[in-house]
Design an enzyme around this catalytic site. Structure first.
Site, PDB file in Angstrom:
ATOM      1  N   ASP A 102       0.852  -1.191   0.000  1.00 25.54           N
ATOM      2  CA  ASP A 102       0.000   0.000   0.000  1.00 25.54           C
ATOM      3  C   ASP A 102       0.890   1.245   0.000  1.00 25.54           C
ATOM      4  O   ASP A 102       1.736   1.394   0.873  1.00 25.54           O
ATOM      5  CB  ASP A 102      -0.878  -0.044   1.259  1.00 25.54           C
ATOM      6  CG  ASP A 102      -1.726   1.202   1.415  1.00 25.54           C
ATOM      7  OD1 ASP A 102      -1.911   1.919   0.415  1.00 25.54           O
ATOM      8  OD2 ASP A 102      -2.196   1.456   2.539  1.00 25.54           O
ATOM      9  N   ASN A 104      -0.363   4.540  -0.141  1.00 20.24           N
ATOM     10  CA  ASN A 104      -0.985   5.792   0.328  1.00 20.24           C
ATOM     11  C   ASN A 104      -1.738   5.660   1.645  1.00 20.24           C
ATOM     12  O   ASN A 104      -2.498   6.538   2.021  1.00 20.24           O
ATOM     13  CB  ASN A 104      -1.929   6.347  -0.756  1.00 20.24           C
ATOM     14  CG  ASN A 104      -3.068   5.383  -1.058  1.00 20.24           C
ATOM     15  OD1 ASN A 104      -3.063   4.243  -0.560  1.00 20.24           O
ATOM     16  ND2 ASN A 104      -4.035   5.815  -1.827  1.00 20.24           N
ATOM     17  N   ASP A 106      -4.204   3.783   2.697  1.00 19.85           N
ATOM     18  CA  ASP A 106      -5.640   3.488   2.811  1.00 19.85           C
ATOM     19  C   ASP A 106      -5.892   2.018   3.154  1.00 19.85           C
ATOM     20  O   ASP A 106      -7.039   1.571   3.199  1.00 19.85           O
ATOM     21  CB  ASP A 106      -6.398   3.891   1.532  1.00 19.85           C
ATOM     22  CG  ASP A 106      -6.027   3.015   0.346  1.00 19.85           C
ATOM     23  OD1 ASP A 106      -5.083   2.212   0.480  1.00 19.85           O
ATOM     24  OD2 ASP A 106      -6.676   3.130  -0.708  1.00 19.85           O
ATOM     25  N   ASP A 110      -1.665  -1.209  -3.954  1.00 17.37           N
ATOM     26  CA  ASP A 110      -1.979  -0.430  -5.153  1.00 17.37           C
ATOM     27  C   ASP A 110      -0.816  -0.443  -6.146  1.00 17.37           C
ATOM     28  O   ASP A 110       0.236  -1.018  -5.868  1.00 17.37           O
ATOM     29  CB  ASP A 110      -2.352   1.007  -4.751  1.00 17.37           C
ATOM     30  CG  ASP A 110      -1.371   1.572  -3.744  1.00 17.37           C
ATOM     31  OD1 ASP A 110      -0.161   1.486  -4.005  1.00 17.37           O
ATOM     32  OD2 ASP A 110      -1.813   2.061  -2.671  1.00 17.37           O
ATOM     33  N   ASP A 179      -4.518 -10.128 -15.922  1.00 18.42           N
ATOM     34  CA  ASP A 179      -5.548 -11.143 -15.752  1.00 18.42           C
ATOM     35  C   ASP A 179      -6.698 -10.804 -16.695  1.00 18.42           C
ATOM     36  O   ASP A 179      -7.121  -9.656 -16.766  1.00 18.42           O
ATOM     37  CB  ASP A 179      -6.043 -11.120 -14.302  1.00 18.42           C
ATOM     38  CG  ASP A 179      -6.297 -12.508 -13.766  1.00 18.42           C
ATOM     39  OD1 ASP A 179      -7.039 -13.253 -14.425  1.00 18.42           O
ATOM     40  OD2 ASP A 179      -5.769 -12.844 -12.686  1.00 18.42           O
ATOM     41  N   ASP A 279      -8.634 -16.173 -17.004  1.00 17.50           N
ATOM     42  CA  ASP A 279      -9.416 -16.714 -15.893  1.00 17.50           C
ATOM     43  C   ASP A 279     -10.460 -17.736 -16.368  1.00 17.50           C
ATOM     44  O   ASP A 279     -11.198 -17.462 -17.322  1.00 17.50           O
ATOM     45  CB  ASP A 279     -10.138 -15.543 -15.215  1.00 17.50           C
ATOM     46  CG  ASP A 279     -10.758 -15.897 -13.887  1.00 17.50           C
ATOM     47  OD1 ASP A 279     -10.010 -16.231 -12.964  1.00 17.50           O
ATOM     48  OD2 ASP A 279     -12.002 -15.830 -13.779  1.00 17.50           O
ATOM     49  N   GLU A 337      -6.214 -20.384 -17.259  1.00 17.86           N
ATOM     50  CA  GLU A 337      -6.535 -21.065 -16.005  1.00 17.86           C
ATOM     51  C   GLU A 337      -7.636 -22.046 -16.350  1.00 17.86           C
ATOM     52  O   GLU A 337      -8.720 -21.641 -16.771  1.00 17.86           O
ATOM     53  CB  GLU A 337      -7.018 -20.068 -14.945  1.00 17.86           C
ATOM     54  CG  GLU A 337      -7.148 -20.720 -13.587  1.00 17.86           C
ATOM     55  CD  GLU A 337      -8.350 -20.284 -12.776  1.00 17.86           C
ATOM     56  OE1 GLU A 337      -8.352 -20.516 -11.568  1.00 17.86           O
ATOM     57  OE2 GLU A 337      -9.312 -19.728 -13.351  1.00 17.86           O
ATOM     58  N   HIS A 408      -3.482 -17.142  -5.509  1.00 13.08           N
ATOM     59  CA  HIS A 408      -4.388 -16.412  -4.614  1.00 13.08           C
ATOM     60  C   HIS A 408      -5.638 -17.220  -4.271  1.00 13.08           C
ATOM     61  O   HIS A 408      -6.503 -16.725  -3.551  1.00 13.08           O
ATOM     62  CB  HIS A 408      -4.788 -15.096  -5.289  1.00 13.08           C
ATOM     63  CG  HIS A 408      -5.558 -15.351  -6.546  1.00 13.08           C
ATOM     64  ND1 HIS A 408      -5.003 -15.983  -7.635  1.00 13.08           N
ATOM     65  CD2 HIS A 408      -6.852 -15.104  -6.876  1.00 13.08           C
ATOM     66  CE1 HIS A 408      -5.926 -16.102  -8.572  1.00 13.08           C
ATOM     67  NE2 HIS A 408      -7.057 -15.578  -8.142  1.00 13.08           N
ATOM     68  N   ASP A 409      -5.779 -18.421  -4.804  1.00 13.59           N
ATOM     69  CA  ASP A 409      -6.957 -19.258  -4.541  1.00 13.59           C
ATOM     70  C   ASP A 409      -6.648 -20.447  -3.636  1.00 13.59           C
ATOM     71  O   ASP A 409      -7.495 -21.319  -3.466  1.00 13.59           O
ATOM     72  CB  ASP A 409      -7.523 -19.826  -5.860  1.00 13.59           C
ATOM     73  CG  ASP A 409      -8.151 -18.762  -6.744  1.00 13.59           C
ATOM     74  OD1 ASP A 409      -8.585 -17.718  -6.212  1.00 13.59           O
ATOM     75  OD2 ASP A 409      -8.208 -18.977  -7.963  1.00 13.59           O
TER      76      ASP A 409
HETATM   77  O1  ISL Z   1     -12.101 -21.492  -5.554  1.00 10.19           O
HETATM   78  C1  ISL Z   1     -12.478 -22.196  -6.448  1.00 10.19           C
HETATM   79  C2  ISL Z   1     -13.834 -22.768  -6.520  1.00 10.19           C
HETATM   80  O2  ISL Z   1     -14.114 -23.492  -5.365  1.00 10.19           O
HETATM   81  C3  ISL Z   1     -11.584 -22.450  -7.528  1.00 10.19           C
HETATM   82  O3  ISL Z   1     -12.054 -23.486  -8.261  1.00 10.19           O
HETATM   83  C4  ISL Z   1     -11.517 -21.163  -8.333  1.00 10.19           C
HETATM   84  O4  ISL Z   1     -12.683 -20.449  -8.181  1.00 10.19           O
HETATM   85  C5  ISL Z   1     -11.349 -21.458  -9.771  1.00 10.19           C
HETATM   86  O5  ISL Z   1     -10.051 -21.952  -9.898  1.00 10.19           O
HETATM   87  C6  ISL Z   1     -11.521 -20.205 -10.608  1.00 10.19           C
HETATM   88  O6  ISL Z   1     -10.680 -19.181 -10.176  1.00 10.19           O
HETATM   89  C7  ISL Z   1     -10.663 -17.979 -10.843  1.00 10.19           C
HETATM   90  O7  ISL Z   1     -11.948 -17.463 -11.139  1.00 10.19           O
HETATM   91  C8  ISL Z   1     -12.749 -17.059 -10.050  1.00 10.19           C
HETATM   92  C9  ISL Z   1     -12.000 -16.203  -9.028  1.00 10.19           C
HETATM   93  O8  ISL Z   1     -12.748 -16.114  -7.853  1.00 10.19           O
HETATM   94  C10 ISL Z   1     -10.645 -16.773  -8.712  1.00 10.19           C
HETATM   95  O9  ISL Z   1      -9.951 -15.946  -7.819  1.00 10.19           O
HETATM   96  C11 ISL Z   1      -9.923 -16.958 -10.002  1.00 10.19           C
HETATM   97  O10 ISL Z   1      -8.592 -17.366  -9.840  1.00 10.19           O
HETATM   98  C12 ISL Z   1     -13.899 -16.286 -10.623  1.00 10.19           C
HETATM   99  O11 ISL Z   1     -13.431 -15.263 -11.436  1.00 10.19           O
HETATM  100 CA    CA Z   2      -3.519   2.042  -1.259  1.00 13.63          CA
END
Ligand code: ISL
Ligand code: CA
Length: 627
Positions: A102, A104, A106, A110, A179, A279, A337, A408-409
């Site tokens: 971050d 700034n 908040d 960013d 993305d 995605d 993905e 991140h998932d």
């Molecule tokens: O968390 C999941 C479902 O239970 C994963 O299967 C995940 O949602 C899936 O891999 C898809 O991920 C991507 O699209 C999603 C988003 O929430 C995720 O962060 C992204 O990586 C919808 O856009």
């Molecule tokens: Ca910020």
């Protein structure tokens, strides 16, 4: 055409059949050997149906056959020389902008924050970035619900900030991919707003179905709990959302949608980005008719309806069109993905002769057989070994794999394998050793280079993710106690990967001077970038050394690979070679010491132990020799 007379071994010879059967075996935790046993291999579908005494309904077989017969092509497996390109040599780093830095105060990461940290990434050896979405969004799913594809999310900064980022990356000779979230838009996207206002043109941008409020169009489930349909009384229609209620699926059958997407992708590429991570791109083509998902398949794969869209009939066509109209004009890179896609389907989506995608993220390595992300269990690294061996040996030179454990998932890999603190650094380094010495492109997720582990969340109010919060509610409604439900969320929550990046040991880990949007526990007091850079024995330094070695030795990227003593449990060893250059990796995947091969220590160039012993591999020891 396969029919119910087809035998199991014939299904297995079909590329989609092979991936589907492998997936089912993984899901139920049964070994492949069982399937290849002649007794099983010679059973016909008809026979299996009879033997199931009605447990496997007729519709199940029809579904499977429809899916298998939908693919007419076979992947090429001929011997071809490996083609060299920048993205095969790249070391990618995934940034989750909201939690990175971050600038700034908040409380939210960013673009300026990312710019501040470019030297940190350069110093680590990173050559390319992937940014999770930074577009305008109401943030129901942290930016994966986009309301304007050509604007920067106000929390993250401005288009000027983004352009500055591009300039700063160029200066450092680094690349960037963005993305691309085009399976769905936010319900606050102007297209959807116009659709709701009655505009027919835009209604056709989405998957909307006429019907009364008490008649949901089908039984498909959302990945974020509940039905995948939401009712819109203002137009008396149901709208499909495979993800959250605010993420409306786009109708890719509409040519205008496809044109808008190509045009938008070209616009970003013209700005100077080097490619995209796409995605859930394998979900864009839904089988026409939108019929009910098979309940049996639904239970097996956790999500009812998935067989109707995870490898839909027009997927290849859409990908080719998008490549031709946008990506290829800029020689841009694409990584899809693709949840649920296996090895053969991946070949059909990424073969260099197919003109679809360049690479995909497959997810089968993330859980061991019989487990799903929300199970509380320990991950056996011997499974990772088998998984990787299979890909390294069977993914020919037309294809190239991505190498990753985290994003991140998903929760942190060290925590999944062994949460005992004494093994933390060793394991972090071991994972880096595998990821950076195999054939494929490594994607390091922010903080992985510090050996980060899962967050010590205390209560449900500590979580922010829509998936975790919805799932918690669903578990309570199913009768679980709040304690049981919390335990499940703790095991699989995506928020483990989303707490602030620890930069130093000052307040809020140096992430922000304000109040972070999600709190991080006290782990940062010890594990943070500043102290790891100071300590030459840290996980960070190990990653830095591995990355340097990979960059200086193309053998580690393109070299042939040979596995040694493949069957030995807890022992993982391979040779990478290219002409006279030879590297050898030797790893103990467990906590019991192993007797190793008599390789001379003078050839050792990297180990996660200070004093490696001859012919002895200590717990989680990982070594790299140069011969
Ligand atoms: O968390 C999941 C479902 O239970 C994963 O299967 C995940 O949602 C899936 O891999 C898809 O991920 C991507 O699209 C999603 C988003 O929430 C995720 O962060 C992204 O990586 C919808 O856009
Ligand atoms: Ca910020």
């Amino acid at each position: 055409m396969l029919s119910k007379k087809a035998k199991v071994k014939e299904l297995y010879a079909n590329p989609v059949g092979k991936d589907v059967l492998d997936k089912v075996l993984l899901q139920v935790g049964v070994s492949k050997k069982w399937l290849l046993n002649p007794l099983v291999g010679n059973l016909s579908l008809e026979r299996i149906e009879k033997m199931s005494f009605g447990k496997l309904p007729e519709s199940f077989f029809q579904k499977i056959l429809k899916l298998l017969n939908s693919e007419k092509d076979l992947p090429k497996n001929d011997d071809t020389p490996l083609k060299e390109t920048w993205w095969k040599e790249a070391v990618f780093y995934q940034i989750y902008p909201r939690s990175f830095k971050d600038s700034n105060g908040d409380g939210m990461g960013d673009l300026r924050g990312i710019i501040e940290k470019l030297d940190y990434l350069k110093n680590l050896g990173i050559t390319a970035l992937w940014l999770s979405p930074i577009y305008e969004s109401p943030n129901d799913d942290n930016g994966y619900d986009i309301s304007d594809y050509k604007k920067i999310m106000k929390e993250f900064g401005t288009m000027e900030d983004f352009e500055l980022l591009l300039v700063e990356l160029k200066k450092r000779n680094m690349k960037i991919i963005m993305d691309l979230v085009v399976n769905h838009t936010s319900d606050e996207h102007p297209w959807f707003k116009k659709a709701l206002a009655g505009d027919k043109k835009y209604q056709d941008y989405y998957i909307l179905k006429d019907g009364s409020k008490n008649q949901v169009p089908n039984n498909w489930k959302s990945f974020f709990s509940g039905s995948a349909w939401r009712y819109f009384p203002e137009i008396k229609k149901w709208g499909l959302h495979l993800f959250s209620k605010k993420q409306m699926d786009l109708n890719w059958e509409n040519e205008n949608v496809r044109k808008e997407v190509s045009q938008m992708v070209s616009w970003w590429l013209a700005k100077g980005v080097d490619g995209f991570r796409l995605d859930v791109i394998n979900y864009i083509s839904k089988n026409p008719g939108l019929v009910n998902g098979d309940e049996f398949v639904g239970n097996l794969m956790e999500f009812t309806g998935i067989e109707e869209y995870y490898y839909g009939p027009r997927l290849h066509e859409y990908l080719r069109e998008l490549r031709e109209n946008a990506f290829s004009k800029y020689q841009a890179f694409s990584v899809g993905e693709t949840p649920g896609i296996g090895q053969e389907m991946a070949k059909l989506l990424t073969g260099d002769y197919r003109k679809e995608l360049d690479m995909v993220f497959n997810f089968d390595q993330l859980e061991t057989p019989g487990h799903v992300r929300f199970d509380d269990y320990l991950y056996d690294l011997n499974f990772l070994k088998t998984y990787l061996m299979n890909y390294q040996e069977n993914f020919g030179n037309h294809y190239w794999m991505s190498l990753f454990y985290e994003n991140h998932d998903n929760p942190r890999m060290i925590s999944k394998v062994n949460p005992a603190p004494e093994y933390r650094d060793l394991l972090g380094k071991l994972l880096g050793m595998i990821q950076l010495t195999l054939k494929g492109t490594p994607f390091i997720f922010q903080g992985q280079e510090l050996g980060l582990i899962n967050q010590d969340f205390k209560e449900i109010t500590d979580f922010r993710d829509v998936e975790s919060l919805n799932k918690y509610q669903e578990l309570l409604e199913s009768g679980q106690s709040s304690l049981e439900a919390l335990k499940t969320i703790l095991a699989g929550s995506r928020d483990h990967a989303r707490v602030p990046m620890p930069w130093d040991n000052t307040k809020h880990a140096g992430f922000t001077t304000g109040t972070p949007w999600i709190l991080r526990d006290e782990d940062y007091l010890k594990y943070n970038a500043r102290s790891e850079i100071k300590d030459s024995s840290s996980v960070w330094h190990f990653y830095q050394q591995l990355i340097t070695l990979r960059k200086e030795n193309k053998t580690l990227v393109y070299g042939e690979i040979h596995f040694l003593h493949e069957k030995r449990k807890n022992y993982f060893s391979y040779l990478r070679k290219n002409g006279k250059d030879e590297f050898l990796v030797e790893i103990n995947l467990g906590t019991t010491p192993l007797k190793s091969e008599p390789y001379l220590l003078e050839h050792l160039i990297l180990s996660n132990y200070d004093q490696p012993k001859f012919q002895h591999l200590a717990p989680y020891e990982a070594r790299l020799y140069k011969i």
